[in-house]
Scaffold this motif. Sequence first.
Motif, PDB file in Angstrom:
ATOM      1  N   LYS A  11       0.812  -1.213   0.000  1.00 36.47           N
ATOM      2  CA  LYS A  11       0.000   0.000   0.000  1.00 36.47           C
ATOM      3  C   LYS A  11       0.848   1.268   0.000  1.00 36.47           C
ATOM      4  N   SER A  12       2.144   1.123   0.269  1.00 33.74           N
ATOM      5  CA  SER A  12       3.027   2.293   0.281  1.00 33.74           C
ATOM      6  C   SER A  12       4.425   1.882  -0.127  1.00 33.74           C
ATOM      7  N   ILE A  13       5.182   2.858  -0.582  1.00 38.98           N
ATOM      8  CA  ILE A  13       6.548   2.637  -1.026  1.00 38.98           C
ATOM      9  C   ILE A  13       7.406   3.785  -0.515  1.00 38.98           C
ATOM     10  N   ALA A  14       8.609   3.491  -0.047  1.00 44.20           N
ATOM     11  CA  ALA A  14       9.526   4.526   0.429  1.00 44.20           C
ATOM     12  C   ALA A  14      10.244   5.129  -0.771  1.00 44.20           C
ATOM     13  N   TYR A  15      10.406   6.446  -0.747  1.00 48.33           N
ATOM     14  CA  TYR A  15      10.999   7.156  -1.884  1.00 48.33           C
ATOM     15  C   TYR A  15      12.164   8.003  -1.394  1.00 48.33           C
ATOM     16  N   MET A  16      13.330   7.789  -1.959  1.00 51.56           N
ATOM     17  CA  MET A  16      14.519   8.528  -1.564  1.00 51.56           C
ATOM     18  C   MET A  16      15.100   9.218  -2.793  1.00 51.56           C
ATOM     19  N   SER A  17      14.715  10.486  -2.984  1.00 50.12           N
ATOM     20  CA  SER A  17      15.193  11.280  -4.109  1.00 50.12           C
ATOM     21  C   SER A  17      14.884  12.736  -3.841  1.00 50.12           C
ATOM     22  N   ARG A  18      15.709  13.620  -4.364  1.00 45.72           N
ATOM     23  CA  ARG A  18      15.450  15.052  -4.211  1.00 45.72           C
ATOM     24  C   ARG A  18      14.511  15.575  -5.284  1.00 45.72           C
ATOM     25  N   LEU A  19      13.958  14.684  -6.067  1.00 43.04           N
ATOM     26  CA  LEU A  19      12.984  15.042  -7.094  1.00 43.04           C
ATOM     27  C   LEU A  19      11.593  14.630  -6.646  1.00 43.04           C
TER      28      LEU A  19
ATOM     29  N   GLN B 133       4.922  12.168  12.050  1.00 44.77           N
ATOM     30  CA  GLN B 133       4.699  11.168  13.088  1.00 44.77           C
ATOM     31  C   GLN B 133       3.691  10.090  12.675  1.00 44.77           C
ATOM     32  N   ARG B 134       3.100  10.264  11.497  1.00 47.40           N
ATOM     33  CA  ARG B 134       2.153   9.242  11.026  1.00 47.40           C
ATOM     34  C   ARG B 134       2.926   8.015  10.546  1.00 47.40           C
ATOM     35  N   PRO B 135       2.614   6.843  11.057  1.00 45.37           N
ATOM     36  CA  PRO B 135       3.372   5.648  10.662  1.00 45.37           C
ATOM     37  C   PRO B 135       3.032   5.199   9.245  1.00 45.37           C
ATOM     38  N   PHE B 136       4.009   4.649   8.583  1.00 46.51           N
ATOM     39  CA  PHE B 136       3.747   3.960   7.321  1.00 46.51           C
ATOM     40  C   PHE B 136       4.736   2.807   7.204  1.00 46.51           C
ATOM     41  N   VAL B 137       4.288   1.759   6.554  1.00 42.01           N
ATOM     42  CA  VAL B 137       5.079   0.537   6.433  1.00 42.01           C
ATOM     43  C   VAL B 137       5.377   0.310   4.956  1.00 42.01           C
ATOM     44  N   TYR B 138       6.601  -0.072   4.669  1.00 49.28           N
ATOM     45  CA  TYR B 138       6.989  -0.314   3.285  1.00 49.28           C
ATOM     46  C   TYR B 138       7.889  -1.537   3.217  1.00 49.28           C
ATOM     47  N   SER B 139       7.892  -2.163   2.064  1.00 47.78           N
ATOM     48  CA  SER B 139       8.757  -3.343   1.875  1.00 47.78           C
ATOM     49  C   SER B 139       9.758  -3.124   0.747  1.00 47.78           C
TER      50      SER B 139
ATOM     51  N   ALA C 109      22.967  -4.079   4.797  1.00 48.28           N
ATOM     52  CA  ALA C 109      22.993  -5.072   3.717  1.00 48.28           C
ATOM     53  C   ALA C 109      22.192  -6.317   4.068  1.00 48.28           C
ATOM     54  N   ASP C 110      22.193  -6.685   5.367  1.00 51.86           N
ATOM     55  CA  ASP C 110      21.482  -7.903   5.745  1.00 51.86           C
ATOM     56  C   ASP C 110      19.962  -7.745   5.780  1.00 51.86           C
ATOM     57  N   SER C 111      19.476  -6.495   5.575  1.00 53.24           N
ATOM     58  CA  SER C 111      18.026  -6.271   5.516  1.00 53.24           C
ATOM     59  C   SER C 111      17.500  -6.269   4.088  1.00 53.24           C
ATOM     60  N   ILE C 112      18.412  -6.366   3.112  1.00 56.38           N
ATOM     61  CA  ILE C 112      18.037  -6.267   1.701  1.00 56.38           C
ATOM     62  C   ILE C 112      17.869  -7.657   1.098  1.00 56.38           C
ATOM     63  N   GLU C 113      16.714  -7.874   0.484  1.00 54.47           N
ATOM     64  CA  GLU C 113      16.465  -9.150  -0.193  1.00 54.47           C
ATOM     65  C   GLU C 113      17.058  -9.142  -1.589  1.00 54.47           C
TER      66      GLU C 113
ATOM     67  N   LYS D 169      13.823  -7.652   3.095  1.00 53.48           N
ATOM     68  CA  LYS D 169      13.453  -8.990   3.534  1.00 53.48           C
ATOM     69  C   LYS D 169      12.161  -8.983   4.334  1.00 53.48           C
ATOM     70  N   LYS D 170      11.953  -7.892   5.073  1.00 59.02           N
ATOM     71  CA  LYS D 170      10.719  -7.770   5.835  1.00 59.02           C
ATOM     72  C   LYS D 170      10.284  -6.309   5.869  1.00 59.02           C
ATOM     73  N   PRO D 171       8.985  -6.043   6.076  1.00 61.65           N
ATOM     74  CA  PRO D 171       8.499  -4.656   6.091  1.00 61.65           C
ATOM     75  C   PRO D 171       9.226  -3.815   7.140  1.00 61.65           C
ATOM     76  N   SER D 172       9.364  -2.513   6.807  1.00 67.32           N
ATOM     77  CA  SER D 172      10.107  -1.607   7.685  1.00 67.32           C
ATOM     78  C   SER D 172       9.311  -0.319   7.895  1.00 67.32           C
ATOM     79  N   THR D 173       9.641   0.362   8.990  1.00 69.36           N
ATOM     80  CA  THR D 173       9.077   1.698   9.264  1.00 69.36           C
ATOM     81  C   THR D 173      10.192   2.722   9.439  1.00 69.36           C
ATOM     82  N   ASN D 174      11.416   2.326   9.166  1.00 73.87           N
ATOM     83  CA  ASN D 174      12.579   3.204   9.370  1.00 73.87           C
ATOM     84  C   ASN D 174      12.529   4.391   8.396  1.00 73.87           C
TER      85      ASN D 174
END
Length: 670
Positions: free
Chosen positions: A576-584, A619-625, A641-645, A659-664
Amino acid sequence: MFISTEVFSAFDILSETNICLFWTGTFIILVGYCIWKRVPIRISPLINVLKNIPFSYKILLGFVGVIYILPLFYLAITASPNNIDSINYHLTRVISWLQFHNLYHYPTLHIQQLYHNILGEYWQLHLLSVSPSDSFINLIQFTAVISSTIIVGLIVRFLGYDTLTQILSSVLLISLPIGIFESTSTQIDYLACFYFLAFVYFGLLYSQKLQTSDAIFMALALVFGCFTKYTIFFFALPFCIWFGIKILLNQPVLKSGLILVMIVVFYGIVFTPFFSRNYQLFEHPIHPPSTHILNAENLATEKHGVKFTLGNTLKNLSLHLGFPNENYNKQVANLVQDIHSSLGIDVNDMQLSADKYQVRFVVTEDTVSNLYLFLLIIVSLISFFRVKPQINETLLLICMISGFILFCSFLKFQLWSTRTHIPSFALGCVIIAVTLSKISSKFLYKLTWIGLITSLPFILLNPNKPLVSIRGIVKYALAYPPNFLCIDKNQVATYERDLSGLYDFKNPLPCYKLQKQLGYWDRMKLVSKLDDMGYYNEDKLSIYNISKEQQYFRVTGNQTYKDFMDIYPHINKQDKSIAYMSRLGYFHYWAAYKTLTQKPIDFYYIGYEKAFQVLKNEQRPFVYSCILTNDMNWVKKNVPADSIESIIERPTICLIKLKKPSTNRYIKMY
């Protein structure tokens, strides 16, 4: 629209469903009111006017309707929104508002999404929510163009001129090249121009008739124009002074004071929520100050004086002198640089310019020049005082010029400013019409036709949404090779091997600059060679053979589209959500995903500054894989590295599957 948006936001219920319900109820109420009051639809006055104009003017209007209005309307409702600013902040923040269900600031790496003026995005939010397609949000600018041309004609009528002069002034504005491009885009410059013109028109009406309704519309147009784009402050200020003095002379001081109070109250109602959101995050009501960790840009000039104003005015004016001839462009640029040198100013002084100065002919939705109308305005200014202008015409001209000078005095020079000049060109069409009609109406009529013919290619050759596939043919005919060669990384070796003597491959900017000026035949050979290498393949496409999802990437490059399509199958469609890391911005990815799957997925920024932790949306939580990013170096430094599938890496974008959903959130703690 404004009130409903703010109210929904205050209760965290800003959603497509609630917006649709709001407009459904509003529509039912308005239809019921019209039936109850038996409100007539009167089109007979317009029909009578059209019947009584000369046949040649009917041909002119028919040409405009069929060749200009209909194709632009078609593009507006069919082309996918793909303007670069819209992708980066206009539409990305609209999607973010819907995801958070409010207008409050949220964590982002593209800070302009938060503090740039937002009324245009309110319109986009509502039209996106109620429309069957996101293409319909292009209609905001299209409608603003049509409305602005009407108001220009109304101003001409107010000044005492006949219907034919009114028609010609409106048609001249329709032929404005940057306006043609803006009419089918999700930029907001023409919307701001519409509010500005409405302010001028109702200001003229009120200063003459002193009717309260005109004062209300004048005040609302001024406030909403400034809320759409801050540049309207500069263009409107001289008119505020003119109208203020005239109103004071024509009515009691107390009533004039009430008008001023009304404007201040409107400003307070409209701007206070926005300013408070800015202040919470930036400790400044307008933008992050230079000392703030989130500061992204400083567009205000840092030097003031007559010579600095003159220098920036010349640079802004020269943006409209670009022509498809590099020798000519270079000569114009050298002349401006020589004038700066004589004034003792560095033409590229960073305290006066946000971009390195140059004169160029670049046909895009952000930078196209308006040479023909600019020359007509110059001719009209030369002739203006020879034709004995009325006092209102003279004051209109003075205010128009003063507003432009204020703009150049307080805002840094930018290469894309041709679109922020639209208000000056709109009033310039008024000056052209009222001046040249006194010399010869037939002459003005012919000049209007020339404007339409010379601007016709801009309808067909919009690089973001080409109506026909002749852009490459036109470039070949003009022998106009790219000054900056923009190619994919995997093509660099091939192009460097064949064109190393022509383009500077050692210093990408990020594109590769043409190293020397070429004669016509050498340019023809270069264009032919580029065509053989496939450089113009994208220019040979039209909107009919580009898929909807590919259109979103038109401005970011075909490589970006290919990379996303390679990555898309690996995205878990249950997420339902995806983490996005970009300045665009992420609108093109979000929209393409929704088009392909017929369901949306929420995008949330990660890797942002600690300063955002004061926000409730942070502060709103979201979970992404999975993480979508264009910065693998950041991934290597921050994601264990050990968290990456798996990693699906492409030249412009990478997908990191966990490997598993994260909230980081990977918040920067410095």
